[in-house]
Design a protein around this motif. Sequence first.
Motif, short mmCIF file in Angstrom:
data_model
loop_
_atom_site.label_atom_id
_atom_site.label_comp_id
_atom_site.label_asym_id
_atom_site.label_seq_id
_atom_site.Cartn_x
_atom_site.Cartn_y
_atom_site.Cartn_z
N ARG A 236 10.85 10.46 -6.89
CA ARG A 236 12.17 11.10 -6.70
C ARG A 236 12.82 11.39 -8.05
O ARG A 236 12.76 10.58 -8.99
CB ARG A 236 13.11 10.19 -5.89
N ILE A 237 13.45 12.56 -8.11
CA ILE A 237 14.15 12.97 -9.33
C ILE A 237 15.56 12.37 -9.30
O ILE A 237 16.37 12.74 -8.45
CB ILE A 237 14.25 14.51 -9.41
N VAL A 238 15.81 11.45 -10.23
CA VAL A 238 17.12 10.78 -10.25
C VAL A 238 18.01 11.51 -11.26
O VAL A 238 17.63 11.69 -12.43
CB VAL A 238 16.98 9.29 -10.65
N ARG A 239 19.20 11.94 -10.79
CA ARG A 239 20.13 12.68 -11.65
C ARG A 239 21.43 11.89 -11.79
O ARG A 239 21.79 11.13 -10.90
CB ARG A 239 20.43 14.06 -11.06
N ASP A 240 22.14 12.12 -12.92
CA ASP A 240 23.44 11.46 -13.10
C ASP A 240 24.55 12.31 -12.53
O ASP A 240 24.30 13.34 -11.89
CB ASP A 240 23.66 11.12 -14.58
N LYS B 32 7.24 3.90 -4.25
CA LYS B 32 7.01 2.46 -4.06
C LYS B 32 7.95 1.60 -4.91
O LYS B 32 8.05 0.39 -4.68
CB LYS B 32 5.55 2.12 -4.37
N ASP B 33 8.61 2.20 -5.90
CA ASP B 33 9.53 1.44 -6.75
C ASP B 33 10.98 1.78 -6.46
O ASP B 33 11.88 1.26 -7.11
CB ASP B 33 9.22 1.74 -8.22
N ALA B 34 11.20 2.67 -5.49
CA ALA B 34 12.55 3.20 -5.28
C ALA B 34 13.41 2.26 -4.43
O ALA B 34 12.90 1.57 -3.55
CB ALA B 34 12.47 4.56 -4.60
N ASN B 35 14.73 2.24 -4.71
CA ASN B 35 15.66 1.50 -3.85
C ASN B 35 16.14 2.42 -2.73
O ASN B 35 15.81 3.60 -2.70
CB ASN B 35 16.82 0.92 -4.68
N GLU B 36 16.94 1.85 -1.83
CA GLU B 36 17.39 2.60 -0.64
C GLU B 36 18.05 3.93 -1.00
O GLU B 36 17.74 4.97 -0.43
CB GLU B 36 18.37 1.74 0.18
N ALA B 37 18.97 3.87 -1.98
CA ALA B 37 19.69 5.08 -2.38
C ALA B 37 18.73 6.12 -2.94
O ALA B 37 18.82 7.32 -2.62
CB ALA B 37 20.77 4.73 -3.40
N GLU B 38 17.78 5.66 -3.77
CA GLU B 38 16.83 6.59 -4.39
C GLU B 38 15.91 7.24 -3.35
O GLU B 38 15.51 8.40 -3.48
CB GLU B 38 16.01 5.86 -5.47
#
Length: 490
Positions: free
Chosen positions: A138-142, A154-160
């Motif tokens: 997933r592409i995480v943006r600020d 596999k490393d992502a949290n719920e929000a991600e």
Amino acid sequence: MSIKTIILAAGQGTRMRSSRPKVLHEIADKALLQHVYETARSLENNQIYIIYGHGGETVKQTLASLDATWIEQKQQLGTGHAVQQAIHYVDDPDTVLILYGDVPLLKAKTLNALLHKVSLTTLALLTVNLDDPTGYGRIVRDKEHAVVKIVEQKDANEAELQITEGNTGILACKGSQLKQWLARLGNNNAQNEYYLTDIIEMAVEDGLTIETCQAGSADEVLGVNNRMQLAQLERVYQAEQAHFLMEKGVTLRDPARIDIRGEFAELGQDIDIDVNVIFEGTNRIGSNVKIGPNCLIKNSTIADGVEVLANSVIEDASVGSGSRIGPFARLRPQTELADHVHIGNFVEIKKSSVASGSKINHLSYIGDSEVGRKVNIGAGTITCNYDGVNKFKTVIGDGAFIGSDTQLVAPVTVGKNATIGAGSTITKDTPDDQLTLSRTKQLSVPTWQRPVKLAEIVPDNSPHSSHPCKSAEIVPDNLLHSQHSCKSEK
Ligand code: UD1
Ligand code: CA
């Protein structure tokens, strides 16, 4: 700009359930990896490196002709580790482009757009918006919408996990920077792999901006992991081919029912193609050509105004203008038909030339032959070109008329304007302008009786009763057997 493209192709492809390495599975008769290679090859000033894995020797051997450097990744420790295998080929000023051997439909246009965004202050990343991003990083943006990192599923949290912008894996950056980032990769994550995706966060830390772009369509970035996806991408590819043909001025009765496994070296205008036609290899098709349903055309040249009727197969052949082929005709390799030739149903032609205006309309086999102009070959004519070991040639002069059911036993020459009587077996050359025939005399046998079934002769319950021919249920039925003793009772 000097480009170094690294194509990752070391994966096992377990979900294909195949003995063949995944990247050798094909779309339109071409290996997945070859599709990727050809797109990369079309970029200017580009050197290509292919990372292959365990068991990948077959890949290397099968695609040995590619102008690329093959690099083995002995253990697959992750996408970052895979790129590391090629890094010593990269010079600092190079722009490095990362591609995948199992993502076959990517367009050069998309890659050029991506490459234009690369500089010492920017890394270019191809992303995709997905309804269902399952499996994708997933592409995480600020808050300012700037990319800060990629997090693997596999490393992502719920929000991600809620993020629908996915990582295609395709990216481009400068060689000098890539070298430093790869050297710093660790494998402290859910899969204990060296993730290439971790370089995004490093680039951001180093003050770079992550420039994202999207492909023209999501299909371009789809990967093949199983046979369902392979079939799906084959359809996407074929839809593109159909679109291309229609743009060029070809009528397709149904764009969903045509398959193009190769390319057209020439394509005329006002070609009309009915359903279920398959083109393989390199074909040249002239203008005003009409192709009926269910035809297969491979490595052939079809000149202007030709009509190919239903269910014909044309392979490594050329068909002159105004000719008519089929229905149910087969033109085998090295068939060369001049203009206005008619080849009809159930006619097979192999390694033969047929000059203009000649007709072979029904049920014939013409092999290793040279057929002149305005020749008419009657139904059921066969060239006997093969003695089990050697092939021999048949030559038929201009204007000859070959009667139906003739066998031409090669080597043999039929003269110009010669006529051959129907049913002849021609073993010697025949003169020009004359009638030649070879036929046993017709005879009738007035004493002959048509055979009848035993049951009709012996109206008895026992099938074997008094008839002398005890074993047979049916009295032999040809002329020879009419001499059989059981017939003498008549
Ligand atoms: C990768 C990306 C993910 C992205 C996804 C898109 C990483 C860590 N993750 O995940 O963000 O959304 O692709 O499909 O990069 N390969 C090698 N050697 C290796 C490992 C992989 O050559 O050691 C090749 C594989 O053959 C494959 C490609 O790299 O073609 C991707 O590897 P894969 O393990 O499928 O990565 P994903 O988990 O799908
Ligand atoms: Ca994958």
